[in-house]
Scaffold this motif. Structure first.
Motif, PDB file in Angstrom:
ATOM      1  N   UNK A 175       0.815  -1.221   0.000  1.00  0.00           N
ATOM      2  CA  UNK A 175       0.000   0.000   0.000  1.00  0.00           C
ATOM      3  C   UNK A 175       0.844   1.265   0.000  1.00  0.00           C
ATOM      4  N   UNK A 176       2.129   1.149   0.318  1.00  0.00           N
ATOM      5  CA  UNK A 176       3.004   2.324   0.237  1.00  0.00           C
ATOM      6  C   UNK A 176       3.423   2.618  -1.206  1.00  0.00           C
ATOM      7  N   UNK A 177       3.123   1.679  -2.127  1.00  0.00           N
ATOM      8  CA  UNK A 177       3.436   1.850  -3.543  1.00  0.00           C
ATOM      9  C   UNK A 177       2.189   1.938  -4.421  1.00  0.00           C
ATOM     10  N   UNK A 178       1.117   1.242  -4.049  1.00  0.00           N
ATOM     11  CA  UNK A 178      -0.102   1.225  -4.849  1.00  0.00           C
ATOM     12  C   UNK A 178      -1.283   0.872  -3.951  1.00  0.00           C
ATOM     13  N   UNK A 179      -2.490   1.193  -4.406  1.00  0.00           N
ATOM     14  CA  UNK A 179      -3.688   0.941  -3.613  1.00  0.00           C
ATOM     15  C   UNK A 179      -3.923  -0.559  -3.434  1.00  0.00           C
ATOM     16  N   UNK A 217       4.174  -1.862  -8.538  1.00  0.00           N
ATOM     17  CA  UNK A 217       4.619  -0.562  -9.048  1.00  0.00           C
ATOM     18  C   UNK A 217       5.831  -0.074  -8.260  1.00  0.00           C
ATOM     19  N   UNK A 218       7.011  -0.264  -8.813  1.00  0.00           N
ATOM     20  CA  UNK A 218       8.219   0.237  -8.178  1.00  0.00           C
ATOM     21  C   UNK A 218       8.784  -0.652  -7.094  1.00  0.00           C
ATOM     22  N   UNK A 219       8.265  -1.869  -6.918  1.00  0.00           N
ATOM     23  CA  UNK A 219       8.749  -2.728  -5.837  1.00  0.00           C
ATOM     24  C   UNK A 219       8.618  -4.201  -6.223  1.00  0.00           C
ATOM     25  N   UNK A 220       9.349  -5.032  -5.490  1.00  0.00           N
ATOM     26  CA  UNK A 220       9.187  -6.485  -5.497  1.00  0.00           C
ATOM     27  C   UNK A 220       9.304  -6.941  -4.051  1.00  0.00           C
ATOM     28  N   UNK A 221       8.328  -7.695  -3.555  1.00  0.00           N
ATOM     29  CA  UNK A 221       8.416  -8.234  -2.191  1.00  0.00           C
ATOM     30  C   UNK A 221       8.773  -9.708  -2.277  1.00  0.00           C
ATOM     31  N   UNK A 222       9.795 -10.085  -1.525  1.00  0.00           N
ATOM     32  CA  UNK A 222      10.355 -11.430  -1.578  1.00  0.00           C
ATOM     33  C   UNK A 222      10.202 -12.085  -0.211  1.00  0.00           C
ATOM     34  N   UNK A 223       9.634 -13.293  -0.146  1.00  0.00           N
ATOM     35  CA  UNK A 223       9.482 -13.959   1.151  1.00  0.00           C
ATOM     36  C   UNK A 223      10.821 -14.335   1.765  1.00  0.00           C
ATOM     37  N   UNK A 224      10.893 -14.194   3.071  1.00  0.00           N
ATOM     38  CA  UNK A 224      12.069 -14.559   3.852  1.00  0.00           C
ATOM     39  C   UNK A 224      11.630 -15.497   4.976  1.00  0.00           C
TER      40      UNK A 224
END
Length: 355
Positions: free
Chosen positions: A61-65, A295-302
């Motif tokens: 949500x800090x990058x897109x709705x 949008x502008x990010x990729x979240x990767x599981x850790x």
């Protein structure tokens, strides 16, 4: 041609009207997700799962709705408390579980920017779990957006298909060809179906996925497109691990595959987590390939694993212009999936009503 139901023009397929599934890295209008609610489904881990979900939703949500489905008053109150101030729109919708990649709509778009959606049957990975409410989510999303919806009489989960945005799709035989999804539908039949509905002009097949993956080996847990010509694929270095042989066969197959114009794909190897994680129903299938591109990010599981940092190091240069962010998924993986499994992108575009 596969039979499709559509009230406006039943004879017209998405391909007939110029629609195709965009790649995940295309611009998003929003991300759709569902809030976890059932402690039994999470084997007593619901509190930890909700904490990790809150971190994931806030990051996206800090990058897109974000559009968040909540199934009851308790879920709504919990989500709102944890996500206060975030760019989140809440929807009260009956839900069974949270794997929106699989039970949600798959959006399609055409060159003019018009956006519609496809609504596939969802049967909880071949009837493994309860699914009656989750199968209705695409209908709700279409009604909320006012979008044209193709209601299709075939079982298909979004996590079972990868597309590169240039006509190529990638899947696994272990998932698509099970007799609990679409009995009798062959590789050739799927090729026709996905060409008509999602614009896949060339469908490529790997044999299988991770050990004890209840999805029967979704492609999004092992192998992903990161651009039109680059594929990241999971590998297991331990030859005694049951995943080693399957991942090695997949790697060999990928190296022989080409784009529509005959160019070999660039193949990047991504290690699986080193530590074997055990859950309530046996070995869990943690993987770094279940990242989500926005949008502008990729979240990767850790997972608190020795290979966590290496995975980020490998993925970061593959996404120039995007911030690659590692977030904990140690609790979420108890349910059998991770970040890609719980998200569904709504591509940017003008919603098309079909009129």
């Amino acid at each position: 041609m596969p039979d499709m139901t559509d009230t406006a023009a039943p004879e017209a397929t998405p391909r007939d009207l110029g629609f195709a599934m965009p790649p995940e890295w295309a611009e998003h209008a929003a991300t759709w997700m569902s809030w976890p609610a059932d402690d039994d489904l999470w084997f007593g881990h619901l509190e930890g799962v909700r904490a990790e979900f809150a971190g994931l939703v806030r990051t996206i949500a800090s990058f897109e709705s974000v559009h968040l489905l909540v199934r009851d008053a308790e879920s709504s109150a919990d989500a709102r408390a944890r996500l206060a101030g975030a760019d989140v729109t809440y929807h009260a919708v009956p839900l069974d579980d949270v794997w929106l990649r699989d039970n949600g709509p798959i959006f399609v778009r055409r060159d003019g920017g018009e956006l519609a959606l496809t609504d596939w049957r969802f049967n909880a990975w071949g009837g493994k779990f309860h699914f009656q409410n989750d199968d209705r989510v695409p209908e709700y999303v279409a009604a909320h957006l006012g979008a044209r919806r193709w209601a299709l009489p075939f079982v298909l989960e979004g996590g079972g298909l990868e597309v590169n945005g240039a006509g190529v799709g990638l899947t696994t035989r272990s998932c698509f060809l099970t007799d609990t999804r679409n009995p009798g539908l062959t590789e050739e039949g799927y090729a026709v179906l996905l060409a008509d509905t999602l614009g896949v002009r060339q469908l490529l097949w790997l044999d299988g996925g991770l050990e004890n993956d209840h999805t029967d080996g979704h492609i999004d847990t092992i192998t992903r497109f990161v651009d039109e010509s680059t594929i990241v694929t999971s590998v297991e270095s331990d030859q005694d691990d049951p995943n080693h042989a399957v991942m090695a066969r997949n790697l060999t197959a990928l190296r022989a595959m080409t784009t529509l114009d005959g160019r070999p794909f660039r193949i990047v190897e991504l290690p699986l987590p080193e530590t074997h994680l055990e859950g309530a129903e046996g070995r869990l299938p943690p993987t770094y390939a279940n990242f989500y591109i926005g949008n502008g990010f990729v979240v990767v599981p850790q997972y608190g694993d020795p290979n966590d940092a290496s995975a980020l190091d490998i993925l970061t240069p593959l996404f120039p212009g995007r911030e690659v962010i590692g977030l904990s998924s140690r609790e979420i993986i108890e349910g059998g999936g991770s970040f890609h499994c719980v998200t569904q992108q709504q591509p940017a575009g003008t919603v098309w009503t079909g009129e």
